[in-house]
Motif scaffolding. Structure first.
Motif, PDB file in Angstrom:
ATOM      1  N   ALA A  78      -6.701   2.904  -2.732  1.00  0.00           N
ATOM      2  CA  ALA A  78      -6.928   2.307  -1.410  1.00  0.00           C
ATOM      3  C   ALA A  78      -5.694   1.549  -0.926  1.00  0.00           C
ATOM      4  O   ALA A  78      -5.261   1.711   0.221  1.00  0.00           O
ATOM      5  N   VAL A  79      -5.120   0.737  -1.794  1.00  0.00           N
ATOM      6  CA  VAL A  79      -3.928  -0.038  -1.436  1.00  0.00           C
ATOM      7  C   VAL A  79      -2.753   0.895  -1.166  1.00  0.00           C
ATOM      8  O   VAL A  79      -2.027   0.740  -0.174  1.00  0.00           O
ATOM      9  N   ARG A  82      -3.030   2.655   2.178  1.00  0.00           N
ATOM     10  CA  ARG A  82      -2.716   1.749   3.287  1.00  0.00           C
ATOM     11  C   ARG A  82      -1.214   1.498   3.368  1.00  0.00           C
ATOM     12  O   ARG A  82      -0.657   1.342   4.447  1.00  0.00           O
ATOM     13  N   ASN A  83      -0.546   1.494   2.214  1.00  0.00           N
ATOM     14  CA  ASN A  83       0.906   1.290   2.173  1.00  0.00           C
ATOM     15  C   ASN A  83       1.687   2.593   2.358  1.00  0.00           C
ATOM     16  O   ASN A  83       2.903   2.601   2.248  1.00  0.00           O
ATOM     17  N   ARG A  84       0.951   3.698   2.571  1.00  0.00           N
ATOM     18  CA  ARG A  84       1.542   5.021   2.805  1.00  0.00           C
ATOM     19  C   ARG A  84       2.470   5.454   1.657  1.00  0.00           C
ATOM     20  O   ARG A  84       3.544   6.005   1.884  1.00  0.00           O
ATOM     21  N   ASN A 112     -10.728   6.711   4.194  1.00  0.00           N
ATOM     22  CA  ASN A 112     -11.494   5.650   4.854  1.00  0.00           C
ATOM     23  C   ASN A 112     -12.728   5.335   4.023  1.00  0.00           C
ATOM     24  O   ASN A 112     -13.745   6.019   4.134  1.00  0.00           O
ATOM     25  N   ASP A 127     -12.542  -3.566   0.277  1.00  0.00           N
ATOM     26  CA  ASP A 127     -12.221  -4.500   1.365  1.00  0.00           C
ATOM     27  C   ASP A 127     -11.393  -5.661   0.832  1.00  0.00           C
ATOM     28  O   ASP A 127     -10.392  -6.060   1.435  1.00  0.00           O
ATOM     29  N   LEU A 130      -7.760  -4.621  -0.039  1.00  0.00           N
ATOM     30  CA  LEU A 130      -6.889  -4.538   1.139  1.00  0.00           C
ATOM     31  C   LEU A 130      -6.590  -5.923   1.695  1.00  0.00           C
ATOM     32  O   LEU A 130      -5.483  -6.175   2.180  1.00  0.00           O
ATOM     33  N   ILE A 134      -2.725  -6.484   1.977  1.00  0.00           N
ATOM     34  CA  ILE A 134      -2.211  -6.358   3.329  1.00  0.00           C
ATOM     35  C   ILE A 134      -2.259  -7.679   4.090  1.00  0.00           C
ATOM     36  O   ILE A 134      -1.382  -7.989   4.885  1.00  0.00           O
ATOM     37  N   SER A 168       1.087  -3.012  -4.633  1.00  0.00           N
ATOM     38  CA  SER A 168       1.863  -3.152  -3.401  1.00  0.00           C
ATOM     39  C   SER A 168       3.355  -3.158  -3.750  1.00  0.00           C
ATOM     40  O   SER A 168       4.164  -2.513  -3.078  1.00  0.00           O
TER      41      SER A 168
END
Length: 194
Positions: A78-79, A82-84, A112, A127, A130, A134, A168
Motif C-alpha cells: 500500500a505504501v 502510493r509512493n509509486r 485501492n 489507512d 498511509l 504520507i 517510504s
C-alpha cells in the motif's frame, strides 16, 4: 551484472563484495532462486546495505503480537503504491500473494484498498499505514482506538508505523537508483509452482 540495475555503480561480480554481504546475497539467492536487484543496488554502499537489511529484518522477520507476515507485506504494498515505487509493489506484492495464498490480494491493495473486498481490520491497518507514510503520522488517541477496535495492540501500531516509514525510505532509494523489479517477481504467487 548489469549497470541497468542502478544509476549508481553495482558490483561486476559478487566476489567484489565484502564477505558478509556476499554470504547474505548468496543465501537469498539459494532461497529465492535468484538475486533480487535491490540487494545488488544497495551493495553500492556496504555500510548502508548492512544497516538497511538489519532494520528490514528487525521489522519484517520478528514476531508481532497479532500482525501476520501477509499483513506486514500488505502495508509495504500500500505504501509503495502510493509512493509509486514499481520495484517494491512488484516484489512485495509477490510476498503478499505467497503469504496470503490469495493471487488477487496484492493488486487490490496496490490500486485501492477502499474498494477491495478486505476486512475492516485490513482497511484500518492500510489507512493508518498511509497516514504514517504520507501524512504526519501522529499516533493519536483516535488512531489507537480505531486500531484496537479491529484487533491491533499498541505494539502492532508501532510495527505498522515503522514498516510504513521504513518502506517510504526504501521506495525513495529504489526510485533514486532506478532499480527495476526482477522479472521473477511478477508471477510469484499467481501461478502454481511447476
Amino acid at each position: 551484472m548489469s549497470a541497468s540495475l542502478s544509476r549508481f555503480n553495482v558490483p561486476e561480480t559478487l566476489d567484489e563484495l565484502p564477505e558478509d554481504i556476499r554470504t547474505n546475497i548468496l543465501a537469498v539467492q539459494e532461497k529465492a532462486g535468484f538475486v533480487p536487484n535491490v540487494f545488488l543496488m544497495l551493495a553500492h554502499r556496504p555500510a548502508e546495505f548492512r544497516a538497511f537489511f538489519a532494520y528490514h529484518d528487525a521489522l519484517m522477520e520478528r514476531e508481532s503480537e497479532t500482525l501476520t507476515k501477509a499483513e506486514k507485506e500488505m502495508v509495504v504494498v500500500a505504501v509503495s503504491a502510493r509512493n509509486r515505487c514499481l520495484y517494491c509493489v512488484v516484489a512485495h506484492g509477490a510476498l503478499v500473494r505467497i503469504y496470503s495464498k490469495d493471487p488477487l490480494l496484492a493488486d487490490q491493495v496496490a490500486i485501492n484498498h477502499h474498494v477491495s473486498p478486505l476486512s475492516e481490520r485490513h482497511r484500518v491497518m492500510l489507512d493508518f499505514s498511509l497516514h504514517c507514510a504520507i501524512e504526519v503520522g501522529e499516533l493519536t488517541d483516535q488512531w489507537i482506538d480505531r486500531l484496537k477496535n479491529v484487533g491491533f495492540s499498541q505494539e502492532d501500531c508501532w510495527d505498522i508505523g515503522a514498516i510504513a516509514a521504513f518502506f517510504s525510505l526504501s521506495n525513495r532509494l529504489v526510485t533514486l537508483a532506478g532499480t527495476p523489479p526482477n522479472e521473477e517477481f511478477y508471477l510469484m504467487g499467481r501461478v502454481p509452482r511447476g
